[in-house]
Design a protein around this motif. Structure first.
Motif, PDB file in Angstrom:
ATOM      1  N   LEU A   6       0.827  -1.197   0.000  1.00  0.00           N
ATOM      2  CA  LEU A   6       0.000   0.000   0.000  1.00  0.00           C
ATOM      3  C   LEU A   6       0.870   1.259   0.000  1.00  0.00           C
ATOM      4  CD1 LEU A   6      -2.881   1.102   0.106  1.00  0.00           C
ATOM      5  CD2 LEU A   6      -2.754   0.983   2.584  1.00  0.00           C
ATOM      6  N   GLU A   7       1.918   1.248   0.772  1.00  0.00           N
ATOM      7  CA  GLU A   7       2.845   2.389   0.831  1.00  0.00           C
ATOM      8  C   GLU A   7       3.550   2.584  -0.511  1.00  0.00           C
ATOM      9  OE1 GLU A   7       4.384   5.706   2.360  1.00  0.00           O
ATOM     10  OE2 GLU A   7       2.948   4.400   3.395  1.00  0.00           O
ATOM     11  N   ALA A   8       3.937   1.509  -1.180  1.00  0.00           N
ATOM     12  CA  ALA A   8       4.584   1.603  -2.494  1.00  0.00           C
ATOM     13  C   ALA A   8       3.621   2.177  -3.528  1.00  0.00           C
ATOM     14  CB  ALA A   8       5.080   0.229  -2.930  1.00  0.00           C
ATOM     15  N   ARG A  13       1.789   6.685  -6.855  1.00  0.00           N
ATOM     16  CA  ARG A  13       0.692   7.590  -7.224  1.00  0.00           C
ATOM     17  C   ARG A  13       1.078   9.046  -6.962  1.00  0.00           C
ATOM     18  NH1 ARG A  13      -3.083   8.821 -10.547  1.00  0.00           N
ATOM     19  NH2 ARG A  13      -4.918   9.724  -9.605  1.00  0.00           N
ATOM     20  N   MET A  14       1.737   9.316  -5.856  1.00  0.00           N
ATOM     21  CA  MET A  14       2.189  10.677  -5.545  1.00  0.00           C
ATOM     22  C   MET A  14       3.195  11.161  -6.583  1.00  0.00           C
ATOM     23  SD  MET A  14       0.692  12.194  -3.061  1.00  0.00           S
ATOM     24  CE  MET A  14       1.829  13.453  -2.558  1.00  0.00           C
ATOM     25  N   ALA A  15       4.085  10.279  -6.993  1.00  0.00           N
ATOM     26  CA  ALA A  15       5.074  10.643  -8.007  1.00  0.00           C
ATOM     27  C   ALA A  15       4.383  10.966  -9.331  1.00  0.00           C
ATOM     28  CB  ALA A  15       6.084   9.517  -8.184  1.00  0.00           C
ATOM     29  N   ALA A  19       4.411  14.623 -11.096  1.00  0.00           N
ATOM     30  CA  ALA A  19       4.915  14.762 -12.462  1.00  0.00           C
ATOM     31  C   ALA A  19       3.850  15.404 -13.351  1.00  0.00           C
ATOM     32  CB  ALA A  19       5.313  13.391 -13.009  1.00  0.00           C
ATOM     33  N   LYS A  20       2.616  14.990 -13.182  1.00  0.00           N
ATOM     34  CA  LYS A  20       1.535  15.555 -13.977  1.00  0.00           C
ATOM     35  C   LYS A  20       1.340  17.031 -13.655  1.00  0.00           C
ATOM     36  CE  LYS A  20      -3.273  14.738 -15.198  1.00  0.00           C
ATOM     37  NZ  LYS A  20      -4.458  13.930 -14.933  1.00  0.00           N
ATOM     38  N   HIS A  21       1.375  17.379 -12.393  1.00  0.00           N
ATOM     39  CA  HIS A  21       1.212  18.769 -11.979  1.00  0.00           C
ATOM     40  C   HIS A  21       2.395  19.612 -12.452  1.00  0.00           C
ATOM     41  CE1 HIS A  21      -0.319  22.126  -9.737  1.00  0.00           C
ATOM     42  NE2 HIS A  21       0.825  22.269  -9.118  1.00  0.00           N
ATOM     43  N   GLY A  22       3.563  19.063 -12.418  1.00  0.00           N
ATOM     44  CA  GLY A  22       4.751  19.770 -12.898  1.00  0.00           C
ATOM     45  C   GLY A  22       4.671  20.040 -14.389  1.00  0.00           C
ATOM     46  N   ASP A  23       4.151  19.074 -15.164  1.00  0.00           N
ATOM     47  CA  ASP A  23       3.985  19.263 -16.602  1.00  0.00           C
ATOM     48  C   ASP A  23       2.991  20.373 -16.899  1.00  0.00           C
ATOM     49  OD1 ASP A  23       5.808  17.279 -17.056  1.00  0.00           O
ATOM     50  OD2 ASP A  23       4.313  15.727 -17.523  1.00  0.00           O
TER      51      ASP A  23
END
Length: 127
Positions: A6-8, A13-15, A19-23
């Motif tokens: 679950l942590e992985a 998902r956070m990554a 990445a999507k928000h950064g784009d």
């Protein structure tokens, strides 16, 4: 085991979200830079085409009627690109161009009166 998995999944998902928000931020920044370059290019062309008094008149027009000023700027830039301008345009030349543009975009206003004929006593007397 379930907690590790679950942590992985959460980290992955956070990554992805970061990445999507950064784009999206990079896209926005790229659009702003492109818009700024276009504005600078327009200003440089107009500086080459118009003399100082004509530029002042156009900037005053842009404060009052931005859409009309944009149309005149587009017209001047198009004429400059096709080589139809023979030197710098003076204030009187700009006034002529403004008159042409205003004639093309002239809006005619008409007023119509729609009168209601409900409970009109004059209608009854006509018989």
């Amino acid at each position: 085991m379930a907690d590790d998995e679950l942590e992985a999944i959460r980290r992955q998902r956070m990554a992805e979200l970061q990445a999507k928000h950064g784009d999206a931020a990079n896209d926005q920044q790229g659009q702003q830079e492109a818009k700024q370059r276009e504005t600078e290019m327009r200003n440089s062309i107009l500086a080459q085409v118009l003399d100082q008094s004509a530029r002042a008149r156009l900037s005053n027009l842009a404060l009052v009627k931005p859409d009309k000023a944009k149309a005149v700027e587009n017209y001047l830039i198009q004429m400059a690109r096709y080589g139809k301008l023979g030197g710098k345009i003076s204030e009187s030349g700009l006034i002529e161009i403004l008159e042409k543009v205003s004639q093309q975009t002239e809006k005619k206003t008409t007023v119509t009166f729609n009168r209601r004929r409900v409970m009109d006593s004059d209608d009854e007397d006509d018989y």
